[in-house]
Design a protein around this motif. Structure first.
Motif, short mmCIF file in Angstrom:
data_model
loop_
_atom_site.label_atom_id
_atom_site.label_comp_id
_atom_site.label_asym_id
_atom_site.label_seq_id
_atom_site.Cartn_x
_atom_site.Cartn_y
_atom_site.Cartn_z
N ASN A 186 -16.38 14.37 41.39
CA ASN A 186 -17.44 15.14 40.77
C ASN A 186 -17.65 16.51 41.40
N ASN A 187 -16.74 16.93 42.28
CA ASN A 187 -16.85 18.24 42.93
C ASN A 187 -16.50 19.34 41.93
N PRO A 188 -17.43 20.22 41.61
CA PRO A 188 -17.15 21.27 40.62
C PRO A 188 -16.14 22.31 41.09
N ASP A 195 -16.45 9.40 44.63
CA ASP A 195 -17.36 10.06 43.70
C ASP A 195 -17.56 11.52 44.07
N GLU A 196 -17.64 11.79 45.36
CA GLU A 196 -17.81 13.16 45.84
C GLU A 196 -16.61 14.02 45.44
N LYS A 252 -10.67 5.76 35.11
CA LYS A 252 -11.66 5.81 36.20
C LYS A 252 -11.76 4.52 37.01
#
Length: 143
Positions: free
Chosen positions: A45-47, A41-42, A78
């Motif tokens: 979802n890292n921009p 998830d990190e 996903k």
């Protein structure tokens, strides 16, 4: 040697989890798989991710422990594939090949008209294919 493989749904629900070690390690491996979901998830979802890596499904090494390495793969829908291995010097090319074959087996399993999407995969044929892929991976990395 692969210690554990897992398929986790897009809502972090376990769809398939198979350990290839003794029974006492099974709970420990389940915990490692669960912890790896936070790392996935990190990364997803890292921009700061570049546009080139957004299309990459292979997540690479998620994290090492003292006796295991955990690798991840994310499908376009996903769904997450997680592999826990005891080989501390495994090559990325071998792991990519494993995940491609594992993904193909997963696609065949969920394409079954009797499979309910989002439910656990209970197919013996899928389990047999996964065991075969794991054995082939072990033979390919050992020699």
């Amino acid at each position: 040697m692969i210690a554990c493989v897992a398929v986790v749904g897009h809502q972090n629900n376990p769809l398939y989890l198979q350990s290839f070690t003794e029974a006492d390690d099974a709970l420990k491996l389940h915990h490692i798989v669960h912890c790896s979901l936070d790392v996935i998830d990190e990364r997803v979802n890292n921009p700061k991710r570049s546009v080139l890596t957004l299309n990459e499904t292979f997540l690479g090494l998620l994290f090492p422990t003292e006796s295991y390495k955990v690798f991840g793969y994310l499908t376009n829908t996903k769904v997450k594939f997680i592999m826990v291995t005891t080989d501390l010097d495994v090559k990325d090319a071998d792991v990519r090949s494993f995940f491609r074959r594992f993904h193909a087996a997963y696609v065949d399993a969920v394409s079954n008209p009797f499979h309910v999407p989002g439910k656990k995969i209970a197919s013996r044929i899928f389990a047999g294919r996964v065991s075969g892929i794991v054995k082939t991976f072990a033979l390919g990395t050992n020699g």
